[in-house]
Design an enzyme around this catalytic site. Sequence first.
Site, PDB file in Angstrom:
ATOM      1  N   SER A 137       0.846  -1.200   0.000  1.00  0.00           N
ATOM      2  CA  SER A 137       0.000   0.000   0.000  1.00  0.00           C
ATOM      3  C   SER A 137       0.881   1.250   0.000  1.00  0.00           C
ATOM      4  O   SER A 137       1.646   1.448  -0.946  1.00  0.00           O
ATOM      5  CB  SER A 137      -0.959  -0.062   1.192  1.00  0.00           C
ATOM      6  OG  SER A 137      -1.985   0.882   1.063  1.00  0.00           O
ATOM      7  N   HIS A 179      -4.176  -0.831  -4.323  1.00  0.00           N
ATOM      8  CA  HIS A 179      -5.633  -1.069  -4.188  1.00  0.00           C
ATOM      9  C   HIS A 179      -6.290  -0.734  -5.538  1.00  0.00           C
ATOM     10  O   HIS A 179      -7.361  -0.118  -5.584  1.00  0.00           O
ATOM     11  CB  HIS A 179      -6.245  -0.188  -3.088  1.00  0.00           C
ATOM     12  CG  HIS A 179      -5.597  -0.324  -1.738  1.00  0.00           C
ATOM     13  ND1 HIS A 179      -5.888  -1.345  -0.884  1.00  0.00           N
ATOM     14  CD2 HIS A 179      -4.665   0.439  -1.112  1.00  0.00           C
ATOM     15  CE1 HIS A 179      -5.171  -1.206   0.234  1.00  0.00           C
ATOM     16  NE2 HIS A 179      -4.423  -0.125   0.112  1.00  0.00           N
ATOM     17  N   GLU A 206      -5.116  -5.408  -4.894  1.00  0.00           N
ATOM     18  CA  GLU A 206      -4.945  -5.903  -3.518  1.00  0.00           C
ATOM     19  C   GLU A 206      -4.530  -7.373  -3.510  1.00  0.00           C
ATOM     20  O   GLU A 206      -4.869  -8.129  -4.415  1.00  0.00           O
ATOM     21  CB  GLU A 206      -6.254  -5.722  -2.739  1.00  0.00           C
ATOM     22  CG  GLU A 206      -6.583  -4.238  -2.539  1.00  0.00           C
ATOM     23  CD  GLU A 206      -7.856  -3.999  -1.745  1.00  0.00           C
ATOM     24  OE1 GLU A 206      -8.570  -4.978  -1.429  1.00  0.00           O
ATOM     25  OE2 GLU A 206      -8.127  -2.822  -1.446  1.00  0.00           O
TER      26      GLU A 206
END
Lengths: 294, 294
Positions: A137, A179, A206
């Site tokens: 992330s 994401h 993800e």
Amino acid sequence: MKTEPHSTAAHGHLVIIGGCEDRQHDKAILSRFVELSGGAHARIVVITAASARADEMWQVYDRAFADIGVRQCQHLHLQSRRDANDEQHIAAITEADGIFMTGGDQKRLLALIGGTALDAEMHTALKLRGACIGGTSAGASAMSGHMLAQGRAELQPEKGAVSLGAGLGFLHKVVIDQHFSERQRLARLLSVVAANPYLQGIGIDEDTALVVERGVGIEVLGEGAVTIVDGRHMATNIAEIHDHMTPELIDVRLHLLPSGSKYRLPDDAHTPERALPPPLLEFLENVTKRNPIS
Amino acid sequence: MKTEPHSTAAHGHLVIIGGCEDRQHDKAILSRFVELSGGAHARIVVITAASARADEMWQVYDRAFADIGVRQCQHLHLQSRRDANDEQHIAAITEADGIFMTGGDQKRLLALIGGTALDAEMHTALKLRGACIGGTSAGASAMSGHMLAQGRAELQPEKGAVSLGAGLGFLHKVVIDQHFSERQRLARLLSVVAANPYLQGIGIDEDTALVVERGVGIEVLGEGAVTIVDGRHMATNIAEIHDHMTPELIDVRLHLLPSGSKYRLPDDAHTPERALPPPLLEFLENVTKRNPIS
């Protein structure tokens, strides 16, 4: 005090994860990170500086890495730039076989460690010792030289919707978003590429990782795919339109690399399982480039 | 009983709308449809056959077109294929300057009118009389020869996720999806193009129209954009993978045409305001092609 690199990590790897990697069940991506760091005997350091809830983050990864069989896992709890110039912390990086950066906010991470001695030591670890650097992330976005700092995910690409910052620079000429499919971020990535055709956009889903072996090749792991957006051949009117307007984009090249995709740079020693598609050659050269210590 | 075409519609226009066009405020797209049909004096026919709630649909458009100033607007209420072969209904098409197809389900629309005398008369209206044919949502998807019949909008493109059907064939070598950005349908359109690289994918946003002037050029109107996905240069493994798997896609070409975009085919008589970007040439040739009556 330099340690010998493990043979599997001789080239240095980046494990660039799109967030929400499995930490409780198959742990496929984290296991690969550990493997590329040298296996159960590897010394792993977890950098939680992207997150405002560093201790919680550490507990999650401490448990996950222990489950995988890692015996030496250490939390590098950095609360200030002074911490990131502290000798003890730097020594932890010097000793590490694998360095993992958690999620949170990439701007926070860079504000704390960008340009510090610890940052420089991470480059040494990757480039001279062949250590493995993982990031998920925010920790993924932070890896490129030009970092997607913040931006709205609009329905259409928009001029001025995204701002870049300076990232850690483990790879160049790219910008990384995470994401990616789950948060429908293609328009946002196109916003970056439209304004910055110098950068190829990398969107990572993800529980999916783009693994880069420096000088060698790339691989996609996990549940989703990696999307690459290449605007170098594009024609656009973005220079002429106002902020918040949708640019015209003609001839953006899009590549979708599902999990299991594996590409090697052509070399004399190896016959790759399958030929590298020519449109990917420059991308591969960019991301696997053995950039020097700067 | 053929009527003279209005001069503005001499070439025949298609107004292909991504759904949810404004019907109460500026009515910009519906107004353009009326204008291209010949203005307030145009005879407009509304085909509601895509919808199971035909009367409701008719009331919405009856009101909207009346607000725009249309004086002759007629509901063609088709409940069976027999209706679509009925002489009176066909005469309504023969007399029409503008034919508008509402939303609903494009499979229902094609089941009712595909291959009927009414279908043939619509081709005559467009191609010989230069009438304007508009369609929104299902009415937009129905316009191409290969019609996106149904498909899941997954996060990633998937083999087998989308099935095609036979559409009305006002334009060819393309497939049309609507509510495009709002329903995040790029993955679905890529699923079609990956398996059918013969077709260029057209994704039209809500309250947005792709206007095609046969033999001349295209224009994008409204609030959103039109996305074109061109897989003809693509390399893919889709033939080798199983259903429900995500294909590798290398070198898909993507074009984003925001509202206000306007392109003309090169010709001797006109100097276009701006040069046609070469990657759009074949797309323009395809969609503006004056296909013969078949």
